[in-house]
Design a protein around this motif. Structure first.
Motif, PDB file in Angstrom:
ATOM      1  N   THR A 170       0.749  -1.472  -0.001  1.00  0.00           N
ATOM      2  CA  THR A 170       0.086   0.072   0.114  1.00  0.00           C
ATOM      3  C   THR A 170       0.902   1.217   0.131  1.00  0.00           C
ATOM      4  O   THR A 170       1.761   1.383   0.792  1.00  0.00           O
ATOM      5  N   ALA A 172       0.288   5.521   0.402  1.00  0.00           N
ATOM      6  CA  ALA A 172      -0.639   6.739   0.394  1.00  0.00           C
ATOM      7  C   ALA A 172       0.171   7.791   0.130  1.00  0.00           C
ATOM      8  O   ALA A 172       1.421   8.029   0.191  1.00  0.00           O
ATOM      9  N   HIS A 200      -5.925  13.321  -1.089  1.00  0.00           N
ATOM     10  CA  HIS A 200      -5.089  12.140  -0.716  1.00  0.00           C
ATOM     11  C   HIS A 200      -5.658  10.897  -1.599  1.00  0.00           C
ATOM     12  O   HIS A 200      -6.678  10.994  -2.095  1.00  0.00           O
ATOM     13  N   THR A 202      -4.831   6.586  -1.842  1.00  0.00           N
ATOM     14  CA  THR A 202      -4.131   5.393  -1.196  1.00  0.00           C
ATOM     15  C   THR A 202      -4.321   4.325  -2.528  1.00  0.00           C
ATOM     16  O   THR A 202      -5.223   4.131  -3.212  1.00  0.00           O
TER      17      THR A 202
END
Length: 231
Positions: A170, A172, A200, A202
């Protein structure tokens, strides 16, 4: 310069070693300088164990070694081992976080390049995109490309990555962006107005490609800057 210490030892009491590492983490909270610790067990020799500990620098590692809690835990570790552990001290001269690189390429080629077809190279065939600003919160690759290209053509966005954090598969990303409303978009004629904002996202990576993404941007702020909604 990032510094890594590799501790190589033999033990048939790995569960106790893990509990010991947990007690060290608790005992040194607020004082330790280590940023990442990992324990691995040899698949071909289950009594062969390697611990890898990362520090911001050699100097920070020495501060960590000088903690009384570290010395106590080391003595207890030796008691669980079949011999004295060996240490290898490494200055990190190359550190490639490949999932970060594919995400940065997405920013450069896809968004800043205004090229939705870049997703074909950067994403898996079963890519899923989640964005409340899209026509559906769950889009496949073809739908995501189509909606993105319409947005790129209408707004000519440019994005700057402010920070990027990777953990496992992952990544971010915190970003800022700006653009100009130069084309029709979902029935809204071009206003010619400039806009800016933050957001943002992810990303979940799989096999060196992006498999899934979750986007959050200030769409209300965008509409206010375009004069479509009151602030």
């Amino acid at each position: 310069m990032t510094f890594v210490q590799v501790i190589d030892f033999r033990t048939d009491r790995l569960d106790e070693v893990n509990r010991l590492m947990e007690s060290w983490a608790d005992a040194t909270k607020g004082k330790r300088t280590a940023t990442h610790a990992m324990v691995g067990q040899d698949r071909s020799d289950r009594n062969h164990v390697v611990e890898i500990v990362e520090f911001p620098s050699y100097e920070e590692a020495m501060k960590n070694s000088n903690l009384p809690e570290t010395d106590r835990i080391f003595q207890e570790l030796v008691a669980l081992c079949g011999g004295m552990p060996t240490f290898t001290d490494l200055d990190v001269v190359r550190d490639e976080q490949l999932n970060k690189e594919v995400v940065q390429r997405l920013v450069d080629l896809y968004i800043n390049g205004g090229n939705a077809d870049a997703l074909d190279r950067l994403c898996t065939a079963d890519y899923r995109e989640h964005d409340p600003a899209n026509s559906s919160y769950d889009l496949g690759l073809a739908e995501a490309k189509s909606e993105a290209q319409a947005f790129f053509d209408a707004f000519h966005p440019r994005v700057v990555v402010e920070s990027m954090i990777c953990e496992g598969d992952t990544v971010a990303v915190r970003f800022s962006g700006k653009g100009r409303h130069v084309g029709e978009f979902r029935g809204l004629e071009a206003t010619g107005r400039e806009f800016s904002g933050t957001g943002h996202c992810t990303f979940r990576c799989e096999g060196g490609k992006i498999a899934e993404s979750w986007w959050n941007t200030d769409d209300l702020g965008l509409m206010q800057q375009l004069g479509v909604m009151e602030g």
